[in-house]
Write a protein that holds these residues in place. Structure first.
Motif, PDB file in Angstrom:
ATOM      1  N   PRO A 166      -3.927  15.426   3.745  1.00  0.00           N
ATOM      2  CA  PRO A 166      -3.978  14.952   5.132  1.00  0.00           C
ATOM      3  C   PRO A 166      -2.595  14.496   5.593  1.00  0.00           C
ATOM      4  O   PRO A 166      -1.985  13.649   4.965  1.00  0.00           O
ATOM      5  N   ASN A 167      -2.086  15.094   6.681  1.00  0.00           N
ATOM      6  CA  ASN A 167      -0.737  14.721   7.133  1.00  0.00           C
ATOM      7  C   ASN A 167      -0.625  14.755   8.646  1.00  0.00           C
ATOM      8  O   ASN A 167       0.449  14.788   9.191  1.00  0.00           O
ATOM      9  N   VAL A 168      -1.775  14.767   9.342  1.00  0.00           N
ATOM     10  CA  VAL A 168      -1.705  14.944  10.787  1.00  0.00           C
ATOM     11  C   VAL A 168      -1.896  13.621  11.532  1.00  0.00           C
ATOM     12  O   VAL A 168      -1.117  13.273  12.404  1.00  0.00           O
ATOM     13  N   TRP A 185      -7.273   7.859   1.311  1.00  0.00           N
ATOM     14  CA  TRP A 185      -6.159   8.718   1.732  1.00  0.00           C
ATOM     15  C   TRP A 185      -5.307   9.066   0.520  1.00  0.00           C
ATOM     16  O   TRP A 185      -4.941  10.219   0.301  1.00  0.00           O
ATOM     17  N   LYS A 229      -0.584  20.063   0.932  1.00  0.00           N
ATOM     18  CA  LYS A 229       0.023  18.903   1.579  1.00  0.00           C
ATOM     19  C   LYS A 229      -0.960  17.754   1.705  1.00  0.00           C
ATOM     20  O   LYS A 229      -0.565  16.604   1.765  1.00  0.00           O
ATOM     21  N   LYS A 235      -4.406  12.662  -1.162  1.00  0.00           N
ATOM     22  CA  LYS A 235      -3.007  13.076  -1.324  1.00  0.00           C
ATOM     23  C   LYS A 235      -2.734  13.474  -2.775  1.00  0.00           C
ATOM     24  O   LYS A 235      -2.010  14.414  -3.046  1.00  0.00           O
ATOM     25  N   GLN A 268      -5.834   8.966   8.514  1.00  0.00           N
ATOM     26  CA  GLN A 268      -6.875   9.985   8.350  1.00  0.00           C
ATOM     27  C   GLN A 268      -8.252   9.369   8.130  1.00  0.00           C
ATOM     28  O   GLN A 268      -9.234   9.779   8.739  1.00  0.00           O
ATOM     29  N   PHE A 286       2.463  10.227   7.967  1.00  0.00           N
ATOM     30  CA  PHE A 286       2.029  10.741   6.648  1.00  0.00           C
ATOM     31  C   PHE A 286       0.514  10.931   6.578  1.00  0.00           C
ATOM     32  O   PHE A 286      -0.051  10.962   5.492  1.00  0.00           O
ATOM     33  N   GLY A 287      -0.148  10.976   7.710  1.00  0.00           N
ATOM     34  CA  GLY A 287      -1.604  11.109   7.696  1.00  0.00           C
ATOM     35  C   GLY A 287      -2.312   9.837   7.283  1.00  0.00           C
ATOM     36  O   GLY A 287      -3.478   9.850   6.921  1.00  0.00           O
TER      37      GLY A 287
END
Lengths: 206, 356
Positions: free
Chosen positions: B50-52, B35, B48, B39, B60, B56-57
């Motif tokens: 991975p943030n979903v 991750w 951005k 980032k 992921q 903060f994602g």
């Protein structure tokens, strides 16, 4: 002790089975992979005997480098196996004779060592049998003192072999474009470009 | 750690337990490192990242894991099935096997092998088999080309890694990773990157700092990371040796690659930056609880690994890919002579420099 025994029988049988599979596998790539398995479990046997330095060298040199090149070559070969099998009966006598001779030699050596112990090659003054010396250090102590000339001679033989291989394969083909990095970076607009004033309707000759 | 005085079965159980512990901790940290990796690239490219999934994602990687596992595993019709499936497993196994000799903190290592550093070299050099076998077994041209490239590349850079390791071994006088770390305790000028062995060895920093750089670059090449990701080279070979892989098999390849990268980060930290030594004398910790002390030192080591992982990620984000002939030129014509000279200089310093 029981764990050592289990590990020994496991690795010894894997070594032997892999060795057999090297010979009997139909696909040469599989043969090489079995050969690697055999090397690897032989390295395991070395570790069991306390020769961890030799074991790691076996893995780094044979498995990590030599066998990779084997695999490299065998994968690119396009061998016709039915054709290879045809000569089987013709080569059987000579192959069998060589195999028999090797087996005989190994039996003789093994029985001699078993009955009289390994030949004492008169360990030199630098050989130390101390328990606190790691075996890399123990090898280094004799290799660079008592056996330094043999060691150097082996190195020279390898050097000659290496240079020989390079000489045999080095060819300077004409017409091959190579990158000359120095020339490339030394180019300036003055040397790399010309400004031509073209008259209308004429184009550039040359 | 456990002595042979305990019953062999208990010892066996303990060893298995330690291995499981390290593997689980390692895999979970890799999920977050992955991750972080994404980032960092995103940050460099002003995205951005991975943030979903999760805050903060952060989750992921776990979402990706589930996605990979639930997908269908496709085996090409002409593939050599056994080797095709064996290749990713070998990649992961070998990458994980290297961690057996890493000293995480004083006394925290699974196996205290005398030739630990050679073991690491052996395991990292075996990583090439996963790639060659995968490329060949796919029975397709792009994977095969990728596999051939990787074989040549990894064998070439292994040579310079080997010589850099020799310089470190010469400085430390031991191939035991625990001893190498122990030698670098105290102030940071004892670290091997600054010559090892205190201020009187400082001239060797002139040799060891370049060696550290050579090791870092070779580690990038050995783990097939950009700028040396020619085995994959998605612009030329689609994805190189892993074109035909899908689902869990692909996941294992990716995982093996990342485990190997983190292993390389750990190796740089141990060989050049003192492993778990924080860079100043740790005698004030003497009165501490043994476990607490080890844990703090483990955090120091982890910080160094994370720093080097950050450097790996930055290299991927910033540096453009090498061309294959440039890669070979760098390995054989630049690194090999450099490291050979360095081995000579370090050996000469050890014999005639009067510093031990």
């Amino acid at each position: 002790m029981i764990l050592q025994a289990i590990a020994f029988y496991l690795m010894a049988s894997v070594t032997i089975l892999a060795g057999l599979a090297v010979v009997f596998a139909r696909n040469p790539v599989h043969s090489v992979l079995f050969l690697i398995t055999a090397f690897f479990s032989a390295a395991g046997l070395f570790v069991l005997m306390g020769a961890e330095f030799l074991a790691m060298l076996l893995v780094v040199v044979y498995v990590g480098a030599v066998a990779v090149l084997f695999l490299f070559v065998v994968m690119m070969l396009d061998v016709d196996f039915t054709q290879l099998r045809e000569g089987f009966s013709r080569y059987l006598p000579i192959g069998g004779a060589v195999a028999g001779l090797l087996t005989l030699e190994m039996i003789v050596v093994a029985t001699t060592v078993a009955s009289q112990g390994a030949a004492s090659a008169s360990p030199g003054p630098n050989a130390s049998a101390g328990a606190d010396v790691t075996n890399a250090e123990a090898i280094g102590r004799v290799l660079y003192t008592d056996y330094v000339y043999f060691f150097q001679a082996a190195g020279l033989v390898l050097l000659v072999a290496m240079i020989g291989a390079i000489v045999l394969t080095l060819r300077h083909k004409p017409g091959v474009k190579r990158q000359n990095i120095a020339a490339q970076t030394a180019r300036t607009p003055a040397t790399g470009m010309t400004i031509v004033d073209i008259k209308p309707g004429e184009g550039i000759s040359e | 750690m456990p002595e042979q005085t305990v019953s062999p079965w208990l010892w066996f159980g303990l060893a298995i337990g330690q291995i499981l512990l390290i593997t689980v901790v390692l895999l979970i940290s890799i999920a977050f490192l992955l991750w972080g990796d994404r980032k960092i690239w995103a940050g460099v490219q002003m995205r951005k990242g991975p943030n979903v999934v999760g805050p903060f994602g952060l989750l992921q990687s776990f979402a990706d894991l589930i996605k990979f596992i639930l997908k269908e595993l496709i085996i090409p019709a002409g593939a050599d099935k056994v080797i095709f499936l064996l290749a990713p497993v070998i990649t992961v196994t070998l990458a994980l096997a290297g961690w057996a000799v890493i000293p995480f903190a004083p006394g925290w290592m699974i196996s205290d092998v005398n030739v630990g550093i050679l073991y690491l070299l052996a395991m990292s050099s075996l990583g090439v088999y996963g790639i060659i076998m995968g490329g060949w077994a796919s029975n397709s041209k792009y994977p095969f080309l990728g596999a051939l490239r990787s074989a040549a590349q990894m064998v070439s850079y292994e040579v310079s890694i080997g010589f850099v390791i020799v310089t470190v071994v010469l400085l430390s006088g031991s191939m035991n990773l625990g001893d190498i770390v122990e030698k670098q305790s105290g102030w940071f000028w004892n670290w091997n990157v600054l010559g090892g062995g205190g201020l009187k060895n400082l001239p060797m920093a002139l040799v060891m700092i370049p060696m550290m750089v050579v090791f870092y670059v070779s580690a990038l090449a050995e783990t097939n990371r950009p700028p040396f990701d020619l085995p994959e080279a998605e612009s030329e070979l689609v994805a190189g040796y892993q074109v035909e892989y899908s689902s869990s098999a692909y996941l294992l390849f990716m995982l093996g690659e990342y485990v190997a990268i983190v292993l390389m980060c750990a190796m740089i930290s141990i060989l050049f930056f003192g492993g778990w030594n924080p860079g100043f004398p740790i005698s004030f910790m003497d009165g501490w609880n043994e476990t607490a002390r080890s844990f703090v030192l483990f955090l120091v080591f982890a910080t160094k690994i994370i720093f080097w992982f950050f450097m790996f990620a930055m290299a991927k984000a910033i540096v453009p890919r090498y061309r294959y002939d440039q890669l070979m030129r760098l390995g054989w014509k630049v690194f090999l002579p450099m490291t050979l000279v360095a081995v000579m200089l370090v050996a000469g310093w050890r014999v005639y420099g009067g510093a031990l």
